[in-house]
Design an enzyme around this catalytic site. Structure first.
Site, short mmCIF file in Angstrom:
data_model
loop_
_atom_site.label_atom_id
_atom_site.label_comp_id
_atom_site.label_asym_id
_atom_site.label_seq_id
_atom_site.Cartn_x
_atom_site.Cartn_y
_atom_site.Cartn_z
N PRO A 327 -21.30 76.40 -69.79
CA PRO A 327 -20.65 77.68 -69.49
C PRO A 327 -21.53 78.56 -68.62
O PRO A 327 -22.74 78.63 -68.80
CB PRO A 327 -20.46 78.30 -70.88
N ARG A 329 -19.72 81.43 -66.07
CA ARG A 329 -18.85 82.59 -65.96
C ARG A 329 -18.49 83.16 -67.33
O ARG A 329 -18.45 84.37 -67.52
CB ARG A 329 -17.57 82.16 -65.23
N TYR A 384 -11.02 82.95 -52.75
CA TYR A 384 -10.12 82.30 -53.71
C TYR A 384 -8.84 83.09 -54.00
O TYR A 384 -8.13 82.75 -54.95
CB TYR A 384 -10.85 82.08 -55.04
N CYS A 411 -15.93 95.10 -41.39
CA CYS A 411 -15.03 95.00 -40.25
C CYS A 411 -14.20 93.72 -40.35
O CYS A 411 -14.29 92.82 -39.52
CB CYS A 411 -15.85 95.02 -38.96
N GLU A 412 -13.42 93.62 -41.42
CA GLU A 412 -12.55 92.48 -41.70
C GLU A 412 -11.31 92.99 -42.41
O GLU A 412 -11.41 93.71 -43.41
CB GLU A 412 -13.24 91.45 -42.59
N TYR A 441 -20.61 84.95 -59.88
CA TYR A 441 -20.25 84.59 -58.52
C TYR A 441 -20.00 85.80 -57.61
O TYR A 441 -19.32 85.67 -56.60
CB TYR A 441 -19.03 83.66 -58.51
#
Length: 487
Positions: A327, A329, A384, A411-412, A441
């Site tokens: 484990p 996360r 994701y 800038c996206e 993550y």
């Protein structure tokens, strides 16, 4: 401002009854709202954390991390006590790792799984015993394999036939024996995003158990690896490993994979007259990122997995191997929230399906709330399509809920932190927002895109906060630029 749900909201997103309330189980134990509506952790107000450490900021509960780690260890030990004497729990360091976390892991009786030479370096700096380490990775370098052997790691999880040969050659050249587990792909597809489902055949990880996976008729890559491993004098084959994916809520997939690997293990032991004493069933246990996520408690998952291992071993008439799990996360994810400061706000009109009266070309408002971080501190939404939640953290509000999209400053156009969330209509520049479930993550995938410095990580315990990872400065970034380093 209407209090009706927005037609632009996804079906799963309900209109909250109280915008000031914290919704479990997304938050760590010890996170509360005080009488003024300010978010606190172990009694420390986020306004104090912002003043001391700035924003963006990862805020972690050390006590919650330790509690979750103990829960996994105790629950799986209890469930498997009569089967194999307990379970070895390896914390998946790839989810979030620093020396402080490595020490917490060791102090709570867990082992540590690493995926690179850098993660091994963190473990070494933290003083973790090599016997309590594992090394993963589908493309380990010779340097990483040598480092693992230098540190006498407890296991190297081999991912391919090529890698098995390289490990054997390097260990032989050193006059040593490498302790190896073989990572297999059992063909169990987890119900998760394609990029984090890792047990189906068409992906980079593992040795296929399908009989047509090698050129030699009737022999799977997995069996070929077992045969090869037993032929190398420099390899000690400990057992088998699998990992079916990530963010999994139901234990069924783990059970199916466990049964399949046990049957394969029994067949290999019989065919090659060997003993494979260990079986790792991986990790991937889900957490709550949104109010509709329903993670299973470790005890429930442990009992379900133990039941399958027990019955399958009894049916096959074999001694149960020592079980291990990984484990990451599920231990660190919910321990942490990210604290942001609100900047620019704007509202746009968005087309939506017509109403019940057949009206067409209906538009509804969606508000964009920009914060001082973004995809550089949380890449999961853009990678994701991951969903998160958020709450106004610096004060209470009696304003009506407004469907909002929390976005970063990069800038996206895909720089989205929280795709859909109801926030108070009076959210304004200077307010603080908190996004829960960012322990796993997020920092680990952080970047310097647009030359933003990566945030620091603060650990809170017993009413005290301390930095466990210092936030970067512009000077840190420029020190690597060889054109200005000596200016």
């Amino acid at each position: 401002m209407t209090t009706e749900a927005s037609p632009l909201a996804p079906e799963w997103l309900a209109l909250p009854e109280d915008l000031n309330a914290l919704q479990s189980p997304m938050w760590a134990a010890g996170v509360e709202k005080n009488d003024a509506g300010v978010l606190t952790i172990d009694g420390i107000a986020v306004s104090e954390l912002k003043e001391q450490f700035g924003t963006p900021l990862f805020v972690m509960s050390e006590s919650d991390f330790r509690s979750r780690a103990r829960d996994f260890k105790d629950s799986f030990d209890a469930a498997f006590a009569d089967i194999c004497g307990g379970v070895d729990v390896y914390y998946a360091g790839k989810s979030f790792l620093c020396t402080a976390v490595a020490n917490w892991v060791a102090e709570e009786g867990l082992r540590l799984d690493t995926c690179s030479g850098g993660e091994l370096a963190v473990a070494a700096r933290a003083g973790i015993a090599g016997a309590n380490l594992g090394l993963h990775g589908n493309n380990k370098s010779d340097a990483e394999i040598n480092r693992a052997l230098d540190m006498q790691v407890g296991r190297i999880v081999v991912d391919s036939l090529d890698e098995l040969e390289r490990v054997a050659k390097i260990a032989s050249g050193r006059g040593e024996t490498a302790k190896v587990m073989l990572r297999l792909t059992p063909g169990v597809h987890a119900h998760t995003h394609e990029f984090i489902a890792t047990a189906h055949e068409d992906q980079k990880f593992g040795l296929s158990m399908a009989e047509d996976s090698t050129e030699e008729a009737g022999l799977s890559a997995a069996e070929e690896a077992v045969a090869a491993a037993t032929s190398y004098a420099s390899i000690e084959l400990l057992g088998l490993h699998c990992h079916i994916g990530s963010q999994i809520f139901e234990p069924d997939g783990f059970a199916v994979a466990g049964e399949k690997l046990l049957r394969f293990l029994a067949a290999m032991q019989s065919k090659y007259s060997i003993v494979l004493p260990e079986l790792d069933l991986g990790g991937g246990y889900g957490i709550a990122y949104t109010p509709v996520d329903t993670p299973r408690p470790p005890a429930e998952v442990a009992q379900a997995m133990a039941s399958v291992v027990r019955s399958t071993c009894n049916e096959l008439g074999i001694t149960a191997p020592r079980i291990s799990i990984e484990p990451g996360r599920a231990i660190v994810g919910s321990t942490t929230f990210t604290l942001y400061e609100v900047g620019t706000l704007k509202t746009v009109r968005v087309d939506a399906p017509g109403d019940a009266a057949g009206q067409e070309n209906v538009t509804y408002p969606r508000r964009y709330v920009s914060v001082d971080g973004g995809m550089s501190d949380n890449a999961r939404p853009v990678l994701y399509d991951a969903d998160y939640s958020a709450i106004l953290a610096s004060r209470a509000s009696e304003a009506a809920p407004q469907l909002s999209r929390v976005v970063g400053k990069h800038c996206e156009s895909g720089d989205i932190v929280v795709r859909d969330v109801y926030l108070p209509a009076d959210v304004a520049a200077g307010d603080l927002l908190a996004v829960p479930g960012t322990g796993a993550y997020c920092w680990a995938l952080s970047s310097n895109y647009n030359y933003l410095a990566r945030p620091g990580v603060v650990a809170v315990r017993d009413g005290a906060a301390r930095l466990i990872v210092r936030g970067e400065t512009e000077e840190d970034l420029l020190n690597r630029d060889m054109g200005v380093a000596n200016v």
